[in-house]
Design an enzyme around this catalytic site. Structure first.
Site, mmCIF file in Angstrom:
data_model
loop_
_atom_site.group_PDB
_atom_site.id
_atom_site.type_symbol
_atom_site.label_atom_id
_atom_site.label_comp_id
_atom_site.label_asym_id
_atom_site.label_seq_id
_atom_site.Cartn_x
_atom_site.Cartn_y
_atom_site.Cartn_z
ATOM 1 N N SER A 121 -7.258 -4.290 -2.314
ATOM 2 C CA SER A 121 -7.512 -3.107 -3.137
ATOM 3 C C SER A 121 -8.958 -3.124 -3.659
ATOM 4 C CB SER A 121 -6.470 -3.056 -4.267
ATOM 5 O OG SER A 121 -6.439 -1.799 -4.890
ATOM 6 N N ASP A 237 0.569 3.728 2.055
ATOM 7 C CA ASP A 237 -0.194 3.372 0.846
ATOM 8 C C ASP A 237 -0.537 4.661 0.101
ATOM 9 O OD1 ASP A 237 -2.132 2.539 -1.017
ATOM 10 O OD2 ASP A 237 -2.934 1.016 0.343
ATOM 11 N N HIS A 269 0.973 -0.239 -0.503
ATOM 12 C CA HIS A 269 -0.297 -0.841 -0.930
ATOM 13 C C HIS A 269 -0.224 -2.364 -1.016
ATOM 14 C CE1 HIS A 269 -4.307 -0.527 -2.563
ATOM 15 N NE2 HIS A 269 -3.984 -1.079 -3.722
#
Length: 313
Positions: A121, A237, A269
Site C-alpha cells: 500500500s 482491491d 487489498h
C-alpha cells in the site's frame, strides 16, 4: 529457532521491536524488509482479524528467504508524534526501513547483494524513494501501491463511498468531501511553514505531511531507477484501482524487461479473497479472518530467488 526477536534503531530514541525470520541453512540467504501501509501498524501489519505481514514472513521463510518485520514508529510512539508539526513519511517510515536494511547487511547469514524491499500500500508507494535515499536494495516488490499522489487516492476513495450512499447521506457527505477537496487542492501553494500549521484531515494530518510526500513523487524515483521490480495488485482491491494504479504502473514501466506485473483475480487489498468488495464495508471485510493467498507468496518467493543480486544491475 527461526524467529529471532530484534530491535531496529537500537542506537536511536525510537527503538522498535521486530522479528527476523531466518532459515537455518548453510551459507547466506536472500532477505526481504517489509514496509507497512498507512497509519500506525504493528510488525504483523494487523488489520481487523488479519495479519498479512506474518503470513508473508512465514510463507517466504518456508521458501528459504529471510524476512525482517518490525513495529511502525507511529504504532509505538504515536502519542508524541501526532503533535509533531514536521511529521513526514521520512520520520514515519523511511528512516526505519533504511535502518532495517543496514541491520540485515550487518548479519553474515544474509546475502548482502540480495536484500529486497517489499512495500504494501503506502509502503509500496514509498519503496522507490526508500531505495534511492539509502535503502540500496537489490530490487523492489510493490503490493497494492500506486504511482499517483496520496491525496488523489484519498479523494477517489471518498468519492467511491459517496456514490454508495442514499440521497440524504450523500447530500451531507458531499459538503464534507468538497471541504476536504478544496484543502487538498491548495497544499502545493503553501510554503512549508504554512503547510505545517494547516490541518487537512482530522485533528492531526497536516498539509505538510502530504506536501512533502507529493514533492517526492514515486514516479520520479521509478523513472530514474533501473532496479528489478515486481508489481502486484488484487483485482478486487477497493483502495487502489486496476485502471488508475496497476495500469498506471504499466504505462510508466511496461517497456522494461526487468519489471514484472501480476494482477490477481478476486483478491482484495490484503491479497486475501474478496468478501464484500466495497470500500464502505472495509471494516467488515477485514474482520473476516483470512490469509494472504498462497500463489502470491509463491510468486514473490520465486521472483526474489530469481534475482541475481545488485552487481548485475
Amino acid at each position: 529457532m527461526a524467529d529471532e526477536k530484534i530491535i531496529i534503531g537500537a542506537e536511536t530514541e525510537h527503538q522498535l521491536n521486530g522479528i527476523l525470520s531466518i532459515p537455518q541453512t548453510v551459507g547466506s540467504v536472500p532477505a526481504v524488509v517489509l514496509v507497512h501501509g498507512s497509519g500506525p501498524s504493528d510488525m504483523d501489519e494487523k488489520i481487523g482479524s488479519n495479519a498479512p505481514f506474518k503470513d508473508l514472513a512465514d510463507g517466504l521463510f518456508e521458501k528459504g528467504i529471510a524476512v525482517l518485520r518490525y513495529d511502525k514508529r507511529t504504532f509505538v510512539y504515536g502519542k508524541e508524534m501526532k503533535n509533531d508539526l514536521e511529521l513526514s513519511v521520512k520520520e514515519e517510515s523511511i528512516e526505519d526501513t533504511i535502518l532495517a536494511a543496514d541491520f540485515l547487511r550487518d548479519d553474515s547469514r544474509i546475502d548482502s547483494d540480495k536484500i529486497f524491499i517489499l512495500g504494501h500500500s503506502l509502503g509500496g508507494m514509498l519503496a522507490p524513494r526508500i531505495d534511492a535515499e539509502g535503502g540500496n536494495f537489490a530490487g523492489m516488490v510493490i503490493m497494492g501501491g500506486s504511482p499517483r499522489k496520496f491525496e488523489d487516492i484519498l479523494m477517489d476513495q471518498n468519492n467511491e463511498v459517496l456514490n454508495s450512499l442514499n440521497p440524504f447521506l450523500k447530500w451531507i457527505a458531499k459538503k464534507q468531501i468538497a471541504a476536504i477537496s478544496s484543502k487538498l487542492k491548495n497544499i502545493y501553494e503553501l510554503n512549508d511553514e504554512e503547510a505545517k500549521s494547516t490541518r487537512v484531515l482530522g485533528k492531526h494530518v497536516r498539509a505538510y505531511y502530504l506536501k512533502e510526500m507529493g514533492e517526492h513523487s514515486s514516479v520520479n524515483y521509478l523513472r530514474e531507477s533501473n532496479k528489478p521490480i515486481f508489481i502486484l495488485q488484487g483485482e478486487k482491491d477497493f483502495h487502489v484501482t486496476v485502471e488508475k494504479d496497476f495500469e498506471g504502473y504499466k504505462k510508466l514501466l511496461g517497456e522494461r524487461s526487468n519489471v514484472k506485473f501480476k494482477l490477481y483475480p478476486n483478491l482484495n487489498h490484503l491479497f486475501m479473497p474478496s468478501v464484500y468488495g466495497e470500500i464502505r464495508k472495509a471494516k467488515k471485510e477485514y474482520k473476516v479472518a483470512q490469509h494472504v493467498d498462497r500463489q502470491v507468496i509463491c510468486d514473490i518467493a520465486e521472483w526474489v530467488l530469481q534475482q541475481g543480486g545488485t552487481s548485475k544491475f
